[in-house]
Design an enzyme around this catalytic site. Sequence first.
Site, mmCIF file in Angstrom:
data_model
loop_
_atom_site.group_PDB
_atom_site.id
_atom_site.type_symbol
_atom_site.label_atom_id
_atom_site.label_comp_id
_atom_site.label_asym_id
_atom_site.label_seq_id
_atom_site.Cartn_x
_atom_site.Cartn_y
_atom_site.Cartn_z
ATOM 1 N N ARG A 18 0.813 -1.218 0.000
ATOM 2 C CA ARG A 18 0.000 0.000 0.000
ATOM 3 C C ARG A 18 0.849 1.271 0.000
ATOM 4 O O ARG A 18 0.339 2.371 -0.259
ATOM 5 C CB ARG A 18 -0.949 0.003 1.196
ATOM 6 C CG ARG A 18 -2.188 -0.874 0.976
ATOM 7 C CD ARG A 18 -3.164 -0.703 2.104
ATOM 8 N NE ARG A 18 -2.782 -1.468 3.282
ATOM 9 C CZ ARG A 18 -3.284 -1.284 4.494
ATOM 10 N NH1 ARG A 18 -4.188 -0.341 4.697
ATOM 11 N NH2 ARG A 18 -2.890 -2.023 5.513
ATOM 12 N N LYS A 25 9.154 -1.178 3.325
ATOM 13 C CA LYS A 25 8.261 -0.325 4.095
ATOM 14 C C LYS A 25 8.945 0.324 5.296
ATOM 15 O O LYS A 25 8.816 1.531 5.532
ATOM 16 C CB LYS A 25 7.044 -1.141 4.551
ATOM 17 C CG LYS A 25 6.078 -0.356 5.426
ATOM 18 C CD LYS A 25 4.822 -1.140 5.738
ATOM 19 C CE LYS A 25 5.100 -2.348 6.605
ATOM 20 N NZ LYS A 25 3.847 -2.958 7.097
ATOM 21 N N TYR A 106 7.474 -4.824 15.901
ATOM 22 C CA TYR A 106 7.258 -4.599 14.478
ATOM 23 C C TYR A 106 8.038 -3.384 14.002
ATOM 24 O O TYR A 106 7.974 -2.304 14.618
ATOM 25 C CB TYR A 106 5.767 -4.414 14.187
ATOM 26 C CG TYR A 106 4.989 -5.692 14.429
ATOM 27 C CD1 TYR A 106 4.669 -6.546 13.371
ATOM 28 C CD2 TYR A 106 4.621 -6.069 15.710
ATOM 29 C CE1 TYR A 106 3.987 -7.735 13.592
ATOM 30 C CE2 TYR A 106 3.936 -7.248 15.945
ATOM 31 C CZ TYR A 106 3.626 -8.085 14.884
ATOM 32 O OH TYR A 106 2.957 -9.262 15.108
ATOM 33 N N GLY A 149 -8.113 -7.555 16.482
ATOM 34 C CA GLY A 149 -8.410 -8.718 17.307
ATOM 35 C C GLY A 149 -8.717 -8.284 18.727
ATOM 36 O O GLY A 149 -8.112 -7.331 19.246
ATOM 37 N N ARG A 326 24.233 24.003 5.421
ATOM 38 C CA ARG A 326 24.374 22.637 4.925
ATOM 39 C C ARG A 326 25.389 21.859 5.760
ATOM 40 O O ARG A 326 26.084 22.433 6.607
ATOM 41 C CB ARG A 326 24.781 22.688 3.445
ATOM 42 C CG ARG A 326 23.677 23.204 2.533
ATOM 43 C CD ARG A 326 24.181 23.443 1.125
ATOM 44 N NE ARG A 326 24.746 22.225 0.549
ATOM 45 C CZ ARG A 326 25.457 22.214 -0.579
ATOM 46 N NH1 ARG A 326 25.694 23.344 -1.227
ATOM 47 N NH2 ARG A 326 25.932 21.077 -1.046
ATOM 48 N N TYR A 380 34.703 24.973 -6.457
ATOM 49 C CA TYR A 380 34.678 23.766 -7.295
ATOM 50 C C TYR A 380 35.040 24.136 -8.728
ATOM 51 O O TYR A 380 34.443 25.035 -9.323
ATOM 52 C CB TYR A 380 33.281 23.146 -7.231
ATOM 53 C CG TYR A 380 33.120 21.855 -8.003
ATOM 54 C CD1 TYR A 380 33.968 20.778 -7.789
ATOM 55 C CD2 TYR A 380 32.104 21.719 -8.934
ATOM 56 C CE1 TYR A 380 33.808 19.587 -8.500
ATOM 57 C CE2 TYR A 380 31.923 20.532 -9.640
ATOM 58 C CZ TYR A 380 32.784 19.468 -9.429
ATOM 59 O OH TYR A 380 32.626 18.292 -10.120
#
Length: 460
Positions: A18, A25, A106, A149, A326, A380
């Site tokens: 999903r 996941k 989990y 449950g 950064r 750079y």
Amino acid sequence: MSKQKTAAIVLAAGLGTRMRSTLPKVMHSVAGRPMVKHLLSTLAKLDLEKIVVVVGPDMPELEAAVAPHATAVQYERLGTGDAVKAGMDVLNKDGTTFTGNVLVVYGDTPLIKEQTLNAMLEARQPVEKRFAPTVVVLGFLPDDPGAYGRLVVDEEDGDLLAIVEANDASPDELDIGLCNSGVMCFDGAFLPSLLTRLSSDNAKGEYYLTDCVGLAREDGFNCAVVEGDEEELIGVNSRIELALVETIAQDRLREKAMKGGATLVDPSTVYFSFDTKMGKDVVIEPNVFFGPGVSVGNNVHIKAFCHLEGACVEDKAIIGPFARLRPGTNLAEGVRVGNFVEIKNAQVDAGGKVNHLTYIGDAHIGAGANIGAGTITCNYDGYMKSKTIIGAGAFIGSNTALVAPVTVGSGAIVGAGSTITRDVGENDIVTTRADQKSVRGAAERFRERKQSEKDQKTKG
């Protein structure tokens, strides 16, 4: 906290269909860190003997993320019982049976708290001549029990009698508010025998770990329930649930920051990472984002719309608005970084000022130096990064390009609009712009000529 040895099996093999993602996941991030690593961080506080993470086949990024913990591969996804069996095979791979507590948790429940897991371990202890329960289940009271449950509990002694799936429950059982979270704690000495007796004779053809409660009861063993909060037991199975968990995690982090002495002008617009460190008397204006690895000292003011990641900001600094710090940025005490300034992998010493529209990368700015608007360090060359060093008290004029590697000495002054390609000595003044020339009255003649050209073009 239980003194008995404890291991944990983390179930993390789910594909999360999903989520509609190629990423496992549990690798989706909450507050700047994969969900499974939130859980592992909580487990680390429990002084566990070992942690085994159950992964699916072909999940190298997940195995790397949970290292150095052991992993077990669930090749066929045949339910929670099958997953725990794979974990137990690794836990007992030396041929001996682990006889302590075995927590089953989990990887997609990143909000579960240390206190809740400790309560489950405590419940595994014998009380007043009663044997310790063989199985402890973590229950909760959701606003809408729905398809959860139900936990059937003995009204007299509080023992857990059964876990009844909603589809199999009677009307009376559906009225039970206490529900199963799936998190369980077992006596490791008996868990292997319970797992071997699980049956896949059900609609899904899977081995349900919850059936262990019924099997333990059949053998005459006690089972117990510990209650947790619904919020900490949310499992993430969709992007919507991921967003919900992120909201809860952010609320926790905001509360922690404010309790620690920070002022959040508009808390709901400030986003923290799991490891953000915040001092006292910090003021954070709206729409500020903290990526991983940020440390902020005392009496710092961070103005609106700033983005910080991998940066250290010391006491009394003022940042923003619209500043970006950064990774590798270190700002010493009293530094000022203004609007639309970006700093990367650079040290700015005490009292340094970088106030407007400037990029500082791979640099060291000395104490009290003033960097003018529009200045850039050209760090750079398309192949290599090089460093710019600016000495204490130096003044860099606006719109200056510092072509690294280059050093500007202490106290030096660089004129506005300069391009610096060679080192500048201490207390030198240097400019590289061309001499200014004037042609008297030329502007008027220029306008007349251009207007004439325009008129001719229009007539044509």
